[in-house]
Structures are given as structure tokens and as C-alpha cells.
Design an enzyme around this catalytic site. Structure first.
Site, PDB file in Angstrom:
ATOM      1  N   GLU A 159       0.686  -1.191   0.136  1.00  0.00           N
ATOM      2  CA  GLU A 159      -0.069   0.102   0.060  1.00  0.00           C
ATOM      3  C   GLU A 159       0.891   1.267  -0.060  1.00  0.00           C
ATOM      4  O   GLU A 159       0.330   2.450   0.247  1.00  0.00           O
ATOM      5  CB  GLU A 159      -1.126   0.103   1.210  1.00  0.00           C
ATOM      6  CG  GLU A 159      -0.230  -0.294   2.608  1.00  0.00           C
ATOM      7  CD  GLU A 159      -1.252   0.033   3.648  1.00  0.00           C
ATOM      8  OE1 GLU A 159      -1.986   0.915   3.781  1.00  0.00           O
ATOM      9  OE2 GLU A 159      -1.400  -1.086   4.328  1.00  0.00           O
ATOM     10  N   CYS A 185      -3.348  -3.548   4.377  1.00  0.00           N
ATOM     11  CA  CYS A 185      -2.359  -4.845   5.046  1.00  0.00           C
ATOM     12  C   CYS A 185      -2.909  -5.997   4.365  1.00  0.00           C
ATOM     13  O   CYS A 185      -2.043  -7.103   4.908  1.00  0.00           O
ATOM     14  CB  CYS A 185      -2.420  -4.662   6.591  1.00  0.00           C
ATOM     15  SG  CYS A 185      -1.684  -3.414   7.137  1.00  0.00           S
ATOM     16  N   HIS A 244      -2.055 -10.256  12.418  1.00  0.00           N
ATOM     17  CA  HIS A 244      -1.381  -9.023  11.503  1.00  0.00           C
ATOM     18  C   HIS A 244      -1.233  -8.154  12.884  1.00  0.00           C
ATOM     19  O   HIS A 244      -1.782  -8.085  13.849  1.00  0.00           O
ATOM     20  CB  HIS A 244      -2.640  -8.358  10.788  1.00  0.00           C
ATOM     21  CG  HIS A 244      -2.337  -6.902  10.518  1.00  0.00           C
ATOM     22  ND1 HIS A 244      -0.922  -6.642   9.779  1.00  0.00           N
ATOM     23  CD2 HIS A 244      -2.658  -5.943  10.859  1.00  0.00           C
ATOM     24  CE1 HIS A 244      -0.998  -5.431   9.905  1.00  0.00           C
ATOM     25  NE2 HIS A 244      -2.186  -4.977  10.298  1.00  0.00           N
TER      26      HIS A 244
HETATM   27  P1  HMG Z   1      -3.482   6.650  21.402  1.00  0.00           P
HETATM   28  O1  HMG Z   1      -4.356   7.560  21.316  1.00  0.00           O
HETATM   29  O2  HMG Z   1      -2.096   6.809  21.259  1.00  0.00           O
HETATM   30  O3  HMG Z   1      -3.280   5.414  22.533  1.00  0.00           O
HETATM   31  O4  HMG Z   1      -3.720   5.713  20.038  1.00  0.00           O
HETATM   32  P2  HMG Z   1      -4.284   5.125  23.731  1.00  0.00           P
HETATM   33  O5  HMG Z   1      -4.675   6.402  24.419  1.00  0.00           O
HETATM   34  O6  HMG Z   1      -5.553   4.587  23.027  1.00  0.00           O
HETATM   35  O7  HMG Z   1      -3.631   4.293  24.567  1.00  0.00           O
HETATM   36  C1  HMG Z   1      -2.861   2.991  24.023  1.00  0.00           C
HETATM   37  C2  HMG Z   1      -2.818   2.165  24.900  1.00  0.00           C
HETATM   38  O8  HMG Z   1      -1.772   2.593  25.817  1.00  0.00           O
HETATM   39  C3  HMG Z   1      -4.018   1.776  25.975  1.00  0.00           C
HETATM   40  O9  HMG Z   1      -4.308   0.504  26.327  1.00  0.00           O
HETATM   41  C4  HMG Z   1      -3.607   2.714  27.270  1.00  0.00           C
HETATM   42  O10 HMG Z   1      -4.320   2.412  28.497  1.00  0.00           O
HETATM   43  C5  HMG Z   1      -2.007   2.327  27.256  1.00  0.00           C
HETATM   44  P3  HMG Z   1      -5.376  -0.184  26.058  1.00  0.00           P
HETATM   45  O11 HMG Z   1      -6.383   0.285  26.999  1.00  0.00           O
HETATM   46  O12 HMG Z   1      -5.717  -0.048  24.576  1.00  0.00           O
HETATM   47  O13 HMG Z   1      -5.013  -1.680  26.289  1.00  0.00           O
HETATM   48  N1  HMG Z   1      -1.188   3.489  28.061  1.00  0.00           N
HETATM   49  C6  HMG Z   1      -0.465   3.058  29.000  1.00  0.00           C
HETATM   50  N2  HMG Z   1       0.212   1.983  29.323  1.00  0.00           N
HETATM   51  C7  HMG Z   1       1.055   1.885  30.354  1.00  0.00           C
HETATM   52  N3  HMG Z   1       1.618   3.173  30.711  1.00  0.00           N
HETATM   53  C8  HMG Z   1       1.134   4.440  30.458  1.00  0.00           C
HETATM   54  C9  HMG Z   1      -0.009   4.348  29.425  1.00  0.00           C
HETATM   55  N4  HMG Z   1      -0.525   5.415  28.967  1.00  0.00           N
HETATM   56  C10 HMG Z   1      -1.467   4.706  28.044  1.00  0.00           C
HETATM   57  N5  HMG Z   1       1.589   5.470  30.800  1.00  0.00           N
HETATM   58  C11 HMG Z   1      -3.567   3.770  18.461  1.00  0.00           C
HETATM   59  C12 HMG Z   1      -3.181   4.153  19.945  1.00  0.00           C
HETATM   60  C13 HMG Z   1      -3.126   2.404  18.078  1.00  0.00           C
HETATM   61  C14 HMG Z   1      -5.112   4.071  18.308  1.00  0.00           C
HETATM   62  C15 HMG Z   1      -2.723   5.049  17.391  1.00  0.00           C
HETATM   63  O14 HMG Z   1      -1.268   4.610  17.720  1.00  0.00           O
HETATM   64  C16 HMG Z   1      -3.127   4.744  16.076  1.00  0.00           C
HETATM   65  O15 HMG Z   1      -4.066   5.483  15.412  1.00  0.00           O
HETATM   66  N6  HMG Z   1      -2.334   3.789  15.277  1.00  0.00           N
HETATM   67  C17 HMG Z   1      -2.710   3.768  13.950  1.00  0.00           C
HETATM   68  C18 HMG Z   1      -3.652   2.798  13.575  1.00  0.00           C
HETATM   69  C19 HMG Z   1      -3.564   1.153  13.987  1.00  0.00           C
HETATM   70  O16 HMG Z   1      -2.446   0.952  14.304  1.00  0.00           O
HETATM   71  N7  HMG Z   1      -4.854   0.733  14.225  1.00  0.00           N
HETATM   72  C20 HMG Z   1      -4.502  -0.802  14.579  1.00  0.00           C
HETATM   73  C21 HMG Z   1      -5.789  -1.617  13.719  1.00  0.00           C
HETATM   74  S1  HMG Z   1      -6.096  -1.330  12.070  1.00  0.00           S
HETATM   75  C22 HMG Z   1      -4.732  -2.084  11.309  1.00  0.00           C
HETATM   76  O17 HMG Z   1      -4.151  -3.221  11.882  1.00  0.00           O
HETATM   77  C23 HMG Z   1      -4.607  -1.942   9.981  1.00  0.00           C
HETATM   78  C24 HMG Z   1      -3.487  -1.245   9.599  1.00  0.00           C
HETATM   79  O18 HMG Z   1      -2.037  -2.015   9.945  1.00  0.00           O
HETATM   80  C25 HMG Z   1      -3.225  -0.471   8.093  1.00  0.00           C
HETATM   81  C26 HMG Z   1      -3.858  -1.264   7.179  1.00  0.00           C
HETATM   82  O19 HMG Z   1      -4.293  -2.227   6.989  1.00  0.00           O
HETATM   83  O20 HMG Z   1      -3.243  -0.949   6.131  1.00  0.00           O
HETATM   84  C27 HMG Z   1      -2.971   0.048  10.689  1.00  0.00           C
END
Ligand code: HMG
Length: 385
Positions: free
Chosen positions: A79, A111, A233
Site C-alpha cells: 500500500e 495490509c 497481523h
Molecule cells: P493513542 O490515542 O495514542 O493511545 O492511540 P491510547 O490512549 O488508546 O493508549 C494506547 C494504550 O496504551 C491503551 O491501552 C492505554 O491504556 C495504554 P489499552 O487500553 O488499549 O489496552 N497506556 C499506557 N500503558 C502504560 N503506561 C502508560 C499508558 N498510557 C496509556 N503510561 C493507536 C493508539 C493505536 C490508536 C494509534 O497509535 C493509532 O492510530 N495507530 C494507527 C492505527 C492502528 O495501528 N490501528 C490498529 C488496527 S487497524 C490495522 O491493523 C490496519 C493497519 O495496519 C493498516 C492497514 O491495514 O493497512 C493500521
């Protein structure tokens, strides 16, 4: 007839960024990156690397002189295309010196593209059992500096040779796939970085897994206990674990323990590399095979492929006798260990570099085997191995 993965290898650039450094610079708690997201390091590429060089470098490890005469198709799942028209597979076909009477093309669905390529390869080998198909999943996963997705970036490629009587993993015929038109992550052609709805992408990933898994159980009558490992994945290493945990209560205690332990083995490499987009599932599979002391011939592995947008698939395979002998464990670990660590300033500088556009020229030097050495007249020129 058995058909599946005969060889597989990955390639990542020789630069990385430590996640503690990035968290500190962005004003975040490093524990969020290491524990909450589950990433320790991130692979970073130079401007002279693209999906062609990453893919060719991954494939050069597995393609033998004999293979070059037997490969009928080179399929690249990606992609991160570099051209709206010409497929990166055509250039990789040239760089690897594959025999000319071959099909070379790209497949796209976020992906999921690598899995589409793999399944297409399997169908081809069914009708042409003496031939081979080279499948490459190659991407540069970028969300932008200081963006919400920055911590989940990564770069790299996985190459797989699909043949009859494979030496590593035979693929089973039953698989379940799912398409749903969802805007969780997408990249309009004019965007440098993807649009992403993080929470929606997380929930769609988990729901897609549950849907294909439930349908798979209904079709086959199998349960989690039938699996020695599940490979997911891995956009970031916590993601697959959340999906696994969402169904784990279906299993007895021994099965739960086994699948969770294998999951940890499947994310060893991703923790140090980040998201490879199309290659992530297969990087996880390589990590599982190279880091598990428990897996053995005959063991069944379930694979969950997810591409935003969204297409997903659950499919399965079993390990072949002496599969360990055909892996590249030392090479892969050496590749990861010998990378140069960047400071955040250096990472940002490398990140912002761009190839010349609209006919402008530039030249590059690099010690990476396949890399871009020149851009001129809107053509990228690649240094050959
Ligand atoms: P964010 O807002 O940075 O993070 O977004 P958050 O606030 O949701 O926190 C993430 C986790 O860290 C949470 O854990 C928090 O509690 C924890 P959870 O509740 O989810 O278990 N946390 C802490 N832990 C320990 N100590 C601390 C602390 N603070 C918070 N101090 C997000 C995270 C992944 C959404 C963002 O990085 C993002 O948008 N990433 C890109 C999208 C993505 O990877 N999505 C995954 C599914 S889609 C997919 O797999 C397809 C893809 O590969 C693309 C394709 O297909 O081409 C992406």
C-alpha cells in the site's frame, strides 16, 4: 497435493529509533509505548529505500539460481506504491533476474494485500505444480511526525516462495474471508500519510477477527484447542493480543496458556521493527517460527490477516518436517542487532527527506545491496546486487 511456503525471509533497513527516546521527545510516558502499545524500537528507512529495494533485498535471500528459471509470477502486496501505473513487481523481477516469461504485478488492499497474493499463488501452483511463485509484502508505514499513529510506524518487506511440497508451512484449503466497507484507515491518492480513525481501526480489527473466527468454527467444527499457535497481523504488538484475548475464554486453561505463550514468540521481531503493513502477519509468522523452542513438525498454525477498509481472512497451515533448517534465524537476528540507532533529531531529518520530483535529479550512495542510486527524468534507478 501439498502447497505452501517453501522459504520465507524479511528485510528491514539498518536504522532504528528507540521508543523511550521518542516518547520522551513527544512528552509521553515511555511505558505507554513499551507496554500500552507494545513497541520497543521502530525501523526507519533512508530516502534511497523504497518498496522495490526492500522487497528485492528480502527476496534475494530466498531466490536461488534454479528458482529464477522456475518462477512464473512475482506478486507484490503493498500500500506504499511508487507509481500509479507501473508495478514494483516488474522492477523487482528485473533486479532479481527472473526468467522473462513471467507475470509481475501488484496487489492492493491495505495490509491484506500480501495474503491476497499468497492465496493467488497457492491457486496457481495447484494448476502448475512444477512452477514457483514469489510473493513479496513490502511497505513503508508512516503516519507523520508527532502524529497519533507515529508510535505504530515501521518499514520492511517479507518475501515468500510458494511451491508444492513446501519445506516450511503447508497451507490448508479451508479459509474464511470477509469484506466490509469501513473507513477506519485509508489514504487518498493526494495524501502523503493515511487518514486514520484509531479507535475505529482497533474495534474493526477485533470484530473482524471474531467474525471470521466464528465463521471458521462453524464451517470446520474446529476450536482453539486445535491450534498450536495463532499468528496475527501486527500493526503494534498489543493489537493482536487484544483480538486473541477477546476469544480466549472459549478455550481450556492449557490451550489459553499455549496460545498466549506462542503469541509472545510471534511478536519478538515486531516489537523491534513496528508495522510492516502487508508484511506484518508474515513477520509475525517468521518471529514465531524462529523464536519458539516448542513448535514442531505437524503443528497447526492459524493466521489472521487484516487490511483496513476492510478485508480480513482466517486461514491455516501445518509445519513441515525439519522446517527449522530452512529458516534464516541467525541472519535475521544479526540484521536486527547490527542496525544503527538514530537520535530523534536524526530520525526526523531522515523522515523529512524526499526524492526529487517533476524531472529533477539526485544521486545517492548506500551500502545496502539493492538501493536507489539515482533519480532522473522521473525514473528511479536501482543499484543491483
Ligand atoms: P493513542 O490515542 O495514542 O493511545 O492511540 P491510547 O490512549 O488508546 O493508549 C494506547 C494504550 O496504551 C491503551 O491501552 C492505554 O491504556 C495504554 P489499552 O487500553 O488499549 O489496552 N497506556 C499506557 N500503558 C502504560 N503506561 C502508560 C499508558 N498510557 C496509556 N503510561 C493507536 C493508539 C493505536 C490508536 C494509534 O497509535 C493509532 O492510530 N495507530 C494507527 C492505527 C492502528 O495501528 N490501528 C490498529 C488496527 S487497524 C490495522 O491493523 C490496519 C493497519 O495496519 C493498516 C492497514 O491495514 O493497512 C493500521
Amino acid at each position: 497435493m501439498k502447497i505452501g511456503i517453501d522459504r520465507l525471509s524479511f528485510f528491514v533497513p539498518n536504522l532504528f529509533l528507540d521508543m523511550t527516546e521518542l516518547a520522551q521527545r513527544r512528552g509521553d510516558d515511555p511505558a505507554k509505548y513499551h507496554i500500552g502499545i507494545g513497541q520497543d524500537q521502530m525501523a526507519v528507512s533512508r530516502v534511497s529505500e523504497d518498496i522495490v529495494t526492500l522487497g528485492a533485498n528480502a527476496a534475494s535471500k530466498i531466490v536461488t539460481e534454479e528458482d529464477k528459471e522456475l518462477i512464473d509470477m512475482v506478486i507484490v502486496g503493498t500500500e506504499s506504491g511508487i507509481d500509479q501505473s507501473k508495478a514494483s513487481a516488474v522492477i523487482i523481477h528485473h533486479l532479481l533476474k527472473v526468467q522473462p516469461f513471467a507475470r509481475s504485478f501488484e496487489v492492493k488492499e491495505a495490509c491484506y494485500g500480501g495474503t491476497a497474493a499468497l492465496q493467488m499463488a497457492k491457486e496457481y501452483i495447484k494448476n502448475h505444480p512444477e512452477r514457483k511463485v514469489l510473493v513479496i509484502a513490502s511497505d513503508i508505514a508512516r503516519y507523520g511526525l508527532a502524529s497519533g499513529g507515529e508510535v505504530t510506524q515501521g518499514v520492511g518487506a517479507v518475501a515468500m516462495m510458494i511451491t508444492k511440497d513446501p519445506r516450511i508451512l503447508s497451507l490448508e484449503d479451508t479459509s474464511v474471508f470477509l469484506t466490509e466497507d469501513i473507513y477506519d484507515f485509508w489514504r487518498p491518492v493526494y495524501n502523503q500519510f493515511p487518514e486514520v480513525d484509531g479507535p475505529l481501526s482497533n474495534s474493526t480489527y477485533i470484530e473482524s477477527f471474531q467474525k471470521v473466527w466464528n465463521q471458521y468454527k462453524a464451517v470446520t467444527g474446529r476450536s482453539l484447542a486445535d491450534y498450536d499457535a495463532l499468528s496475527f497481523h501486527i500493526p503494534y504488538t498489543k493489537m493482536g493480543k487484544k483480538a486473541l484475548q477477546s476469544v480466549i475464554d472459549e478455550a481450556d486453561g492449557v490451550t489459553q496458556e499455549r496460545l498466549l505463550a506462542r503469541y509472545e514468540e510471534a511478536i519478538v521481531y515486531s516489537r523491534r521493527i513496528g508495522n510492516l503493513y502487508t508484511g506484518s502477519l508474515y513477520l509475525g509468522l517468521i518471529s514465531l517460527l524462529e523464536n519458539s523452542e516448542i513448535l514442531k513438525a505437524g503443528d497447526r498454525i492459524g493466521l489472521f490477516s487484516y487490511g483496513s477498509g476492510a478485508v480480513s481472512e482466517f486461514f491455516t497451515g501445518y509445519l513441515e518436517e525439519n522446517y527449522q533448517e530452512f529458516l534464516f534465524k541467525e541472519d535475521h537476528q544479526e540484521m536486527l542487532d547490527s542496525r544503527k540507532e538514530l537520535t530523534v533529531d536524526e530520525y526526523e531529518e531522515v523522515f523529512n527527506e524526499k526524492l526529487p520530483e517533476h524531472g529533477a535529479s539526485a544521486e545517492y550512495t548506500s551500502d545496502v545491496p539493492f538501493s536507489i542510486y539515482k533519480v532522473a527524468d522521473n525514473i528511479r534507478y536501482y543499484k543491483e546486487n
